[in-house]
Design a protein around this motif. Sequence first.
Motif, mmCIF file in Angstrom:
data_model
loop_
_atom_site.group_PDB
_atom_site.id
_atom_site.type_symbol
_atom_site.label_atom_id
_atom_site.label_comp_id
_atom_site.label_asym_id
_atom_site.label_seq_id
_atom_site.Cartn_x
_atom_site.Cartn_y
_atom_site.Cartn_z
ATOM 1 N N PRO A 45 0.815 -1.229 0.000
ATOM 2 C CA PRO A 45 0.000 0.000 0.000
ATOM 3 C C PRO A 45 0.842 1.270 0.000
ATOM 4 N N ALA A 46 2.044 1.191 0.590
ATOM 5 C CA ALA A 46 2.876 2.395 0.655
ATOM 6 C C ALA A 46 3.334 2.802 -0.741
ATOM 7 N N GLN A 47 3.601 1.763 -1.573
ATOM 8 C CA GLN A 47 4.182 2.043 -2.881
ATOM 9 C C GLN A 47 3.114 2.331 -3.938
ATOM 10 N N GLY A 48 1.927 1.748 -3.725
ATOM 11 C CA GLY A 48 0.887 1.880 -4.737
ATOM 12 C C GLY A 48 1.135 0.933 -5.897
ATOM 13 N N PHE A 49 0.203 0.899 -6.856
ATOM 14 C CA PHE A 49 0.387 -0.030 -7.968
ATOM 15 C C PHE A 49 -0.253 0.531 -9.230
ATOM 16 N N LEU A 50 0.171 -0.013 -10.347
ATOM 17 C CA LEU A 50 -0.454 0.308 -11.633
ATOM 18 C C LEU A 50 -1.164 -0.950 -12.116
ATOM 19 N N ARG A 51 -2.438 -0.826 -12.420
ATOM 20 C CA ARG A 51 -3.237 -1.977 -12.805
ATOM 21 C C ARG A 51 -2.929 -2.329 -14.270
ATOM 22 N N GLY A 52 -2.380 -3.538 -14.513
ATOM 23 C CA GLY A 52 -2.052 -3.935 -15.877
ATOM 24 C C GLY A 52 -3.069 -4.916 -16.443
ATOM 25 N N HIS A 53 -2.735 -5.517 -17.586
ATOM 26 C CA HIS A 53 -3.623 -6.511 -18.217
ATOM 27 C C HIS A 53 -3.865 -7.677 -17.281
ATOM 28 N N GLY A 54 -5.051 -8.239 -17.338
ATOM 29 C CA GLY A 54 -5.354 -9.445 -16.573
ATOM 30 C C GLY A 54 -5.649 -9.185 -15.104
ATOM 31 N N THR A 55 -5.847 -7.925 -14.754
ATOM 32 C CA THR A 55 -6.185 -7.629 -13.354
ATOM 33 C C THR A 55 -7.363 -6.660 -13.316
#
Lengths: 298, 280
Positions: A45-55
């Motif tokens: 959660p601290a870093q965050g994420f980028l939602r890619g294909h298949g998610t």
Amino acid sequence: MALLVESTETADWLSLCHAGLSAAGASHLGAPTFVCVGDAIEIDPAQGFLRGHGTHVDPNGALRASVCGVLQRINKLVVVRPLKSRYIAETGDVVVGRVTSIAGRRWKVDLHTRQRAELSLAAVILPGGIQRRRTAEDELNMRGVFKEGDLISAEVQAVRGDGSVNLHTRSARYGLLGEGQALRVVPNLIRRQRAHSHELGELGVSLILGCNGMVWVAPVGGGEGEDEAARRRGNACRVANAVRALGRLCLPIFLGTVMGVVGISVEGGVAVREMGGQAFLERVVEWEAGRRKEMDVD
Amino acid sequence: MISAGERAYITQCVEGGLRGDGRGCLDHRVTRLDVGTIPQANGSARVQLGGTDVMVGVKVEIGAPLAFRPDSGRVEFNVDFSPCGSPDFEGKEGEVLGADLANALARSVVVGPDGKAGGLDLATLSILPGNSCWVIFVDALILNNDGSLLDAVTMAMRGALAEIRIPHVEITKGDSAEVPEFEIDNEKSSKLDAGAVPIIVTVAKIGRRYLVDLTSEEELCSDFSLHIAVNAEGRVCGVTKKGSTPVHASVMQEMLELAQRIGPKVIESLDAYIVDVLGE
């Protein structure tokens, strides 16, 4: 010969493969993370994420997989690559496809992708081999280069934003494929390598492992009489069945594994027609387990 | 579609008695058969012949007999192509192909002009002559085509028919004397005798050799093929020709004899497996 009838459940090659590899204690090469549809994907959660294909992100804000496949993280980007899918083209891939139609100044090529790929008249070597402007005459003679139904090998030049694929055959390595057979495997099994076209010298066979899952196997050479030609055709069938066996077991397909399987079939004196049978497939799994163990040692 | 190179390769291989997957000319691919795959049908089976994947469901219902054959039952065929199988099966194209196959089946497998030829004794399906009879609906679904469709469909049909039980029917006079009433007793059912139903063996000629159980590439290579319906005794029950090339009578004779040799062996292996599965 009488017909061999069995239940559809007999043909559970994947379990055979899995059981064989686990029993031998062979690792699954780097142990990637498999996720199934709906599995929650852990994120920092601290870093965050980028939602890619298949998610996808569910209403509670958790990231979940929308396909079954291998989880990949590239910095913040989280992608799930599906285990079995239609071919997803990448620039530089060597592919084998079939010309389905000629439209305007381009050939439409079937690569078993979601959309037909295109091979533009400007992206081929014309007889004479000179780079020049394509004239209206060239356009009329397009069937002289590739006809409908012809199999060709080509390289992916570009993948456009809408998913359509542009090919080119601007090299002597690519172009029309002559006498031989094409077969189809799951594209994800073909390992991307430096070289995809191989000449198997002593067998007298040429092999092209198209990244799109189309594999071309053809006898090469000739002029040494009918016996030699027949031997080469037999070898081509053996190589083709080796690829089929690997495909059936969902094992990676590249020159090393194909030659390995051909090797054990020759060593064991297995007839070409027996190469799809349970006994031989078990032997292939055993060999693959050995290969992986060797790699672990290294 | 097939390229000239592939065609030449297949022809050369076949001339040498070898096929692309290592089989000999008269070898079948491994056949995978499941009986009873559709719970809602009276009989069903699925056959995978290499890449060819076919499902057959059989329904038994009460209907009216044909006017010119009042004392017999009926058999209806329908073949559907799943559009998932290939882009060629989409829309009208699939319907046309399906109608072709259904016709070939109807002609070859069950009903002759007198209603007695073929494998099923339709007279036993009659309930009340001129009024009602059992109608057997054979529905095939082609999930994937890798050649020899009719062979696979008839194999699946044999499995599906083996499962069929015809319920016992008691005819009672209803309230009005004109309209009879039926009491269907599912407990007291009898097995449908489908042992004499033929299967179709497709024989093609490539170069000078005859081939059975063709893949779709091989089908594209051969100029013509014969769908020969053969029963367990090796008798020919019907022939449908595919392809526009004319056939010499002697060639046809040889193909028929080949099918007569192979057909009974195929039926024997199939029946042995079906009996094993159904446990009878």
